[in-house]
Design a protein around this motif. Structure first.
Motif, PDB file in Angstrom:
ATOM      1  N   PHE A  71       0.776  -1.180   0.029  1.00 38.14           N
ATOM      2  CA  PHE A  71      -0.093  -0.119   0.042  1.00 38.14           C
ATOM      3  C   PHE A  71       0.842   1.177  -0.044  1.00 38.14           C
ATOM      4  N   LEU A  72       1.990   0.978   0.464  1.00 38.26           N
ATOM      5  CA  LEU A  72       2.909   2.358   0.728  1.00 38.26           C
ATOM      6  C   LEU A  72       3.223   2.688  -0.780  1.00 38.26           C
ATOM      7  N   GLU A  73       3.658   1.535  -1.497  1.00 37.64           N
ATOM      8  CA  GLU A  73       4.363   1.996  -2.942  1.00 37.64           C
ATOM      9  C   GLU A  73       3.382   2.193  -3.960  1.00 37.64           C
ATOM     10  N   GLY A  74       2.053   1.895  -3.739  1.00 38.93           N
ATOM     11  CA  GLY A  74       1.058   2.373  -4.734  1.00 38.93           C
ATOM     12  C   GLY A  74       0.614   1.372  -5.748  1.00 38.93           C
ATOM     13  N   GLU A  75      -0.267   1.741  -6.928  1.00 41.05           N
ATOM     14  CA  GLU A  75      -0.936   0.749  -7.910  1.00 41.05           C
ATOM     15  C   GLU A  75       0.252   0.403  -8.787  1.00 41.05           C
ATOM     16  N   ASP A  76       1.475   1.030  -9.033  1.00 40.49           N
ATOM     17  CA  ASP A  76       2.187   0.536 -10.185  1.00 40.49           C
ATOM     18  C   ASP A  76       3.058  -0.475  -9.648  1.00 40.49           C
ATOM     19  N   TYR A  77       3.293  -0.718  -8.459  1.00 37.05           N
ATOM     20  CA  TYR A  77       3.916  -1.647  -7.742  1.00 37.05           C
ATOM     21  C   TYR A  77       4.139  -3.133  -8.410  1.00 37.05           C
ATOM     22  N   PRO A  78       3.107  -3.728  -8.751  1.00 39.90           N
ATOM     23  CA  PRO A  78       3.128  -4.936  -9.350  1.00 39.90           C
ATOM     24  C   PRO A  78       3.835  -5.289 -10.658  1.00 39.90           C
ATOM     25  N   SER A  79       3.865  -3.850 -11.249  1.00 42.99           N
ATOM     26  CA  SER A  79       4.326  -3.836 -12.790  1.00 42.99           C
ATOM     27  C   SER A  79       5.632  -3.409 -12.920  1.00 42.99           C
ATOM     28  N   ARG A  80       6.497  -3.249 -11.688  1.00 46.64           N
ATOM     29  CA  ARG A  80       7.692  -2.762 -11.889  1.00 46.64           C
ATOM     30  C   ARG A  80       8.754  -3.809 -12.390  1.00 46.64           C
ATOM     31  N   ASN A  81       9.893  -3.082 -13.102  1.00 47.50           N
ATOM     32  CA  ASN A  81      10.712  -4.306 -13.651  1.00 47.50           C
ATOM     33  C   ASN A  81      11.958  -3.558 -13.704  1.00 47.50           C
ATOM     34  N   ALA A  82      12.573  -3.106 -12.509  1.00 48.80           N
ATOM     35  CA  ALA A  82      14.026  -2.529 -12.364  1.00 48.80           C
ATOM     36  C   ALA A  82      15.017  -3.137 -13.290  1.00 48.80           C
ATOM     37  N   LEU A  83      15.076  -4.168 -13.277  1.00 51.68           N
ATOM     38  CA  LEU A  83      16.104  -4.971 -13.938  1.00 51.68           C
ATOM     39  C   LEU A  83      15.788  -5.215 -15.382  1.00 51.68           C
ATOM     40  N   GLU A  84      14.957  -4.531 -15.997  1.00 58.61           N
ATOM     41  CA  GLU A  84      14.333  -4.636 -17.220  1.00 58.61           C
ATOM     42  C   GLU A  84      14.494  -6.105 -17.896  1.00 58.61           C
ATOM     43  N   HIS A  85      13.992  -7.011 -17.183  1.00 61.23           N
ATOM     44  CA  HIS A  85      13.857  -8.553 -17.658  1.00 61.23           C
ATOM     45  C   HIS A  85      12.640  -8.685 -18.519  1.00 61.23           C
ATOM     46  N   SER A  86      12.879  -9.380 -19.748  1.00 61.22           N
ATOM     47  CA  SER A  86      11.668  -9.347 -20.733  1.00 61.22           C
ATOM     48  C   SER A  86      11.389 -10.922 -21.190  1.00 61.22           C
ATOM     49  N   ARG A  87      12.097 -11.881 -20.671  1.00 59.22           N
ATOM     50  CA  ARG A  87      11.921 -13.102 -21.179  1.00 59.22           C
ATOM     51  C   ARG A  87      10.594 -13.637 -20.924  1.00 59.22           C
ATOM     52  N   ALA A  88      10.086 -14.328 -21.588  1.00 54.26           N
ATOM     53  CA  ALA A  88       8.630 -15.060 -21.367  1.00 54.26           C
ATOM     54  C   ALA A  88       8.799 -16.292 -20.491  1.00 54.26           C
ATOM     55  N   LEU A  89       7.619 -16.337 -19.524  1.00 54.91           N
ATOM     56  CA  LEU A  89       7.741 -17.442 -18.692  1.00 54.91           C
ATOM     57  C   LEU A  89       7.746 -18.853 -19.539  1.00 54.91           C
ATOM     58  N   PRO A  90       8.686 -19.664 -19.274  1.00 60.12           N
ATOM     59  CA  PRO A  90       8.847 -20.828 -20.021  1.00 60.12           C
ATOM     60  C   PRO A  90       7.424 -21.839 -19.668  1.00 60.12           C
ATOM     61  N   PRO A  91       7.395 -22.708 -20.726  1.00 58.10           N
ATOM     62  CA  PRO A  91       6.258 -23.673 -20.406  1.00 58.10           C
ATOM     63  C   PRO A  91       6.471 -24.575 -19.382  1.00 58.10           C
ATOM     64  N   LEU A  92       7.842 -24.657 -18.893  1.00 54.75           N
ATOM     65  CA  LEU A  92       7.819 -25.686 -17.509  1.00 54.75           C
ATOM     66  C   LEU A  92       7.258 -25.096 -16.463  1.00 54.75           C
ATOM     67  N   TYR A  93       6.846 -23.788 -16.196  1.00 48.67           N
ATOM     68  CA  TYR A  93       6.133 -23.309 -15.097  1.00 48.67           C
ATOM     69  C   TYR A  93       4.702 -23.681 -15.243  1.00 48.67           C
ATOM     70  N   TRP A  94       4.497 -24.188 -16.393  1.00 47.88           N
ATOM     71  CA  TRP A  94       2.968 -24.755 -16.261  1.00 47.88           C
ATOM     72  C   TRP A  94       3.094 -26.344 -16.710  1.00 47.88           C
ATOM     73  N   GLY A  95       4.001 -26.931 -16.163  1.00 52.71           N
ATOM     74  CA  GLY A  95       4.054 -28.427 -16.069  1.00 52.71           C
ATOM     75  C   GLY A  95       4.742 -29.201 -17.154  1.00 52.71           C
ATOM     76  N   ALA A  96       5.580 -28.207 -18.241  1.00 54.66           N
ATOM     77  CA  ALA A  96       6.314 -28.951 -19.225  1.00 54.66           C
ATOM     78  C   ALA A  96       7.500 -29.772 -18.465  1.00 54.66           C
ATOM     79  N   GLU A  97       7.817 -30.862 -19.243  1.00 59.04           N
ATOM     80  CA  GLU A  97       8.869 -31.835 -18.558  1.00 59.04           C
ATOM     81  C   GLU A  97      10.103 -30.861 -18.697  1.00 59.04           C
ATOM     82  N   THR A  98      10.874 -31.070 -17.638  1.00 58.56           N
ATOM     83  CA  THR A  98      12.257 -30.486 -17.505  1.00 58.56           C
ATOM     84  C   THR A  98      13.041 -31.336 -16.703  1.00 58.56           C
TER      85      THR A  98
END
Length: 508
Positions: A315-342
């Motif tokens: 609440f202190l940081e405000g509405e934009d907090y969940p969308s912050r990206n200080a390290l400018e990471h841009s890779r898509a979440l890979p399928p393994l997070y949805w159960g694909a084999e690894t």
């Protein structure tokens, strides 16, 4: 004039400030199961079922207490699909022109309520130990906001684990005693499990029909959906899990989903349990000599310290907090997070458990799934939405600071003083995962090298400008600089080759 009293699915508490401000004799409680709340991210079916079943039970309790409850079921034909539209519909039915609500735990819902063409009175959520104003006052003028110092203030405020104005046993923090490697066997059966009754079974059938294509297994379902059962789960944990919780809270074992963890956070976060009563139960067990101080303190710190702290940050940081990206990471979440084999055993274990139970403990989240996402440079918004969707205890006020701040360092250091990154050595020390992994944790480069080892250095190199001057990270960079130049080149090359294969959708 009659008013509407809104009760949300994570506000199932008799002590709710909106209920306290209402009048049983003339006001109407509004509760609504709406499609939007299950789909703004694709929540785990177990999570949806927990909330809906607990809502129905709580509505029944309120009626027994004398409240008029206007309850909308998900399957009702006249269900409008959103909280705002349900309030408008109920206002038209009753003639009410005012809504009393306890402030939601998500900016999204706060703004939705504030946009209503009705008078909306938002009451503070008094179920927390520190109010938003308390946290703002504590944070004012501080260069850094660190949980440890906030936690000490909460100890003083509540008197928990305090003796004569000083911390019990002479220390504020026993974390050093809470990092034992996994034991050979677990002597606790895990959290209390509950058999669904007919009403909950009806909810399970509904969730299966409407949300069966969401990630996660709905059955077997064993969560408590009433306060009385949540209290029973608390009592069992204090008796059976808490004595060894401290020692092994960071440990991970194949085939052991629960270890000595309480799995009470879903009940805390939807309102079936109050944080102070949970902390006092742990304190009483220590006072009675039933649990050691490191266990009681470590458990209380997670609630009194960390849970309260991250809410304050949100609440202190405000509405934009969940969308912050200080390290400018841009890779898509890979399928393994949805159960694909690894081939990475640690990730496959943590994600399979998440899929089955809508649960993983804090080290699995921080140092396995979160650590990998940070090392691999995955877009923190996608990581945030994944955590929000897949865990039964995930609501944005608590999940976003844990993910965006603690896990992904996307807030630039507001929550943590350094990124929580590690090579495979930490996972090997705290688990038995590496013993059955397709990769070799001892292998730093070459065929079979642990991806965590490669990505660890890749992360440090690509962010050297930001972190080289961090006093807690200097040793890491000095170690890198001492490596032979050809070795450094091989590490970077193999890390980038791994990431390229992952980006291409290959099994990694």
């Amino acid at each position: 004039m009659a008013r509407l009293v809104l009760v949300l699915g994570d506000q199932l508490s008799e002590t709710l400030s909106a209920l306290a401000a209402g009048n049983k004799a003339k006001d109407t409680v509004v509760m609504a199961e709406v499609a939007e709340e299950g789909t703004y991210v694709r929540h785990h079916p177990k999570k949806i079922a927990l909330v809906l079943a607990a809502m129905r039970k709580f509505a029944g309790h309120l009626r027994e207490e004398g409240w008029e409850v206007a309850y909308t079921r998900l399957e009702d034909e006249d269900n409008t699909g959103t909280i705002a539209d349900e309030l408008l519909r109920r206002a038209q039915q009753t003639g009410a022109e005012e809504v009393i609500a306890t402030t939601p735990g998500e900016w999204r819902l706060i703004r939705e309520l504030q946009s209503l063409p009705l008078k909306v009175s938002l009451k503070p959520d008094t179920r927390f130990i520190a109010s938003r104003a308390d946290f703002t006052d504590w944070a004012e003028g501080r260069k850094q906001l660190r949980m440890e110092y906030f936690y000490r203030e909460m100890r003083r405020k509540t008197g928990l684990l305090m003796e004569g104005g000083k911390p019990a046993a002479g220390k504020w923090n026993f974390d050093h005693d809470n990092r034992k490697a996994p034991p050979k066997e677990i002597t606790c059966a895990g959290p209390m499990q509950f058999t669904p009754d007919a009403e909950t079974d009806e909810v399970l059938d509904l969730v299966e029909e409407r949300f069966g294509d969401h990630f996660g297994e709905l059955r077997p379902f064993h969560f408590a959906v009433t306060r009385s059962d949540a209290l029973r789960a608390l009592e069992q944990f204090i008796r059976e899990g808490l004595p060894l919780f401290g020692d092994y809270q960071d440990a991970m074992l194949r085939g052991e989903k629960w270890l000595y963890h309480s799995v009470l956070s879903p009940y805390l976060n939807i309102g079936l349990l109050e944080p102070l009563e949970v902390c006092r139960a742990a304190e009483e067990a220590w006072k009675a000599g039933d649990v050691p101080i490191n266990a009681a303190e470590g458990f209380i710190r997670q609630i009194l310290g960390w849970r309260e702290f991250v809410r304050g940050i949100y609440f202190l940081e405000g509405e934009d907090y969940p969308s912050r990206n200080a390290l400018e990471h841009s890779r898509a979440l890979p399928p393994l997070y949805w159960g694909a084999e690894t081939g990475m055993r640690c990730l496959s274990e943590a994600i399979a458990q998440t899929q089955e139970e809508a649960y993983a403990h804090h080290i699995q989240r921080l140092m396995v799934t979160g650590n990998f996402a940070l090392l691999a440079g995955i877009n923190p918004t996608e990581v945030h939405e994944w955590y929000l969707a897949v865990y039964a205890d995930a609501f944005e006020w608590v999940e976003a600071p844990n993910t965006v701040g603690m896990s992904q360092f996307a807030d630039g250091g507001i929550v943590g003083s350094k990124p929580y990154v590690s090579s495979g050595a930490y996972i090997n020390r705290m688990s038995d995962y590496c013993k059955s992994c397709a990769y070799k944790v001892s292998q730093k480069v070459g065929e079979g090298a642990c991806p965590f080892n490669l990505l660890y250095w890749h992360f440090l190199v690509r962010h050297r400008e930001r972190f080289a001057s961090n006093p807690r990270m200097g040793n890491m960079y000095r170690t890198w600089d001492r490596m032979a130049e050809d070795r450094r080149a091989q590490v970077i090359s193999e890390a980038e080759e791994f990431l390229a294969r992952m980006d291409a959708g290959d099994r990694v």
